[in-house]
Design an enzyme around this catalytic site. Sequence first.
Site, short mmCIF file in Angstrom:
data_model
loop_
_atom_site.label_atom_id
_atom_site.label_comp_id
_atom_site.label_asym_id
_atom_site.label_seq_id
_atom_site.Cartn_x
_atom_site.Cartn_y
_atom_site.Cartn_z
N LYS A 200 45.17 36.24 41.05
CA LYS A 200 44.31 36.74 40.25
C LYS A 200 45.12 37.11 38.97
O LYS A 200 46.24 37.93 39.14
CB LYS A 200 43.52 37.90 40.87
N LYS A 253 41.75 32.67 40.04
CA LYS A 253 40.96 33.53 39.08
C LYS A 253 41.49 33.96 37.74
O LYS A 253 42.69 34.58 38.01
CB LYS A 253 40.16 34.80 39.74
C1 PBG Z 1 37.66 43.96 40.07
C2 PBG Z 1 37.05 42.51 39.54
C3 PBG Z 1 37.04 42.25 38.35
C4 PBG Z 1 36.37 40.94 38.55
C5 PBG Z 1 36.16 40.52 39.64
N1 PBG Z 1 36.59 41.65 40.47
C6 PBG Z 1 37.76 42.73 37.18
C7 PBG Z 1 38.95 43.17 37.12
O1 PBG Z 1 39.94 42.92 37.89
O2 PBG Z 1 39.24 43.98 36.13
C8 PBG Z 1 36.22 39.87 37.24
C9 PBG Z 1 35.02 39.00 37.32
C10 PBG Z 1 34.50 38.46 36.14
O3 PBG Z 1 35.29 38.82 35.05
O4 PBG Z 1 33.56 37.79 36.22
N2 PBG Z 1 38.70 44.12 41.10
#
Ligand code: PBG
Length: 335
Positions: A200, A253
Amino acid sequence: MSHSEFPYFRGRRLRTGPNIRLMVAEHTLSPADFIAPLFVMEGENQKEEIPSMPGYFRFTLDLLLKETEEIQSLGIPAVLLFAKVPDEKKDNEGTEALNPDGLMQQTVRVLKKEFPELVVMTDVALDPYSSYGHDGIVKEGQIVNDESAELLAKMAVSHAEAGADFVAPSDMMDGRILIMREALEETGFVNTGIMAYSAKYASSYYGPFRDALDSAPGFGDKKTYQMDPANVTEAVKEAISDEQEGADIIMVKPGLPYLDVVRAVKESVHIPVSVYNVSGEYAMIKAAAEKGWLDEEHAMMEALIAFKRAGADLIATYFAKDAARLLLSPPLKGG
Ligand code: PBG
């Protein structure tokens, strides 16, 4: 005129009409590929459109049921739940995250009761619960790792107790998959799966999501735990490590800017790989379509097939319903 150099191969033979194109398509999409993210909020009989995600809503639990029914009827097998937590319930330790009667736990219980076959996945991270908007506990300006991982494992068990089929840790703390797997085994939840956000990235594409949950970090950024967009070898390392720690599905992601990462991870692990077509990617297509600059349907389907081509087995996407509807609508459109 001699054509001895001219190749007998003519790529266009296989593109002459819609049926032959269908026959030779190397990848296909099906509603079964999709995971539909859902935002739940407190209250009754309310739905709120997320301003930066046109056409996407936060629902109170009663209305979420109707939404889920529609998702299921389109052949989408799974939902990924995110809870919006009111400010007064946020603190540094994410106390509300462990509340057995919290909104997330309640939602899981109701969904599993109403839709026993639906695969219910829950986001595990502190940010929606944290007064600092960070995914872990903050101490002296730092996001502490091991303490956060222990807490996230408790959160995962709490979701499993409510009936979650999969917990999806999106926090990027080190070692949390092992700690979480052990906690689930020790409490008897041997069949609760883990979909690990292994790669991520610290991405600008999460902006609209943070609007949806009001979860933007209060100070600093997430670069000490989320990955540097410059790296791919590190993503493979993270994925292999999470597989060894006991993850059942690996997540990459964001999606579109990271298709090379999806491919590299797919070739390195022996469990399914999912990709998150995140909020910013959705917003870009929606915004361009609103301006008449892109054809929304075609841009959406092109993005989704790109994930399959890159090697993704599953796609978490805000387009799940729209794409499933299109895939189910006969006759198949050529071109
Ligand atoms: C938080 C989380 C995020 C997303 C999913 N879980 C945001 C972040 O890490 O700040 C983003 C999902 C999206 O942008 O569609 N842990």
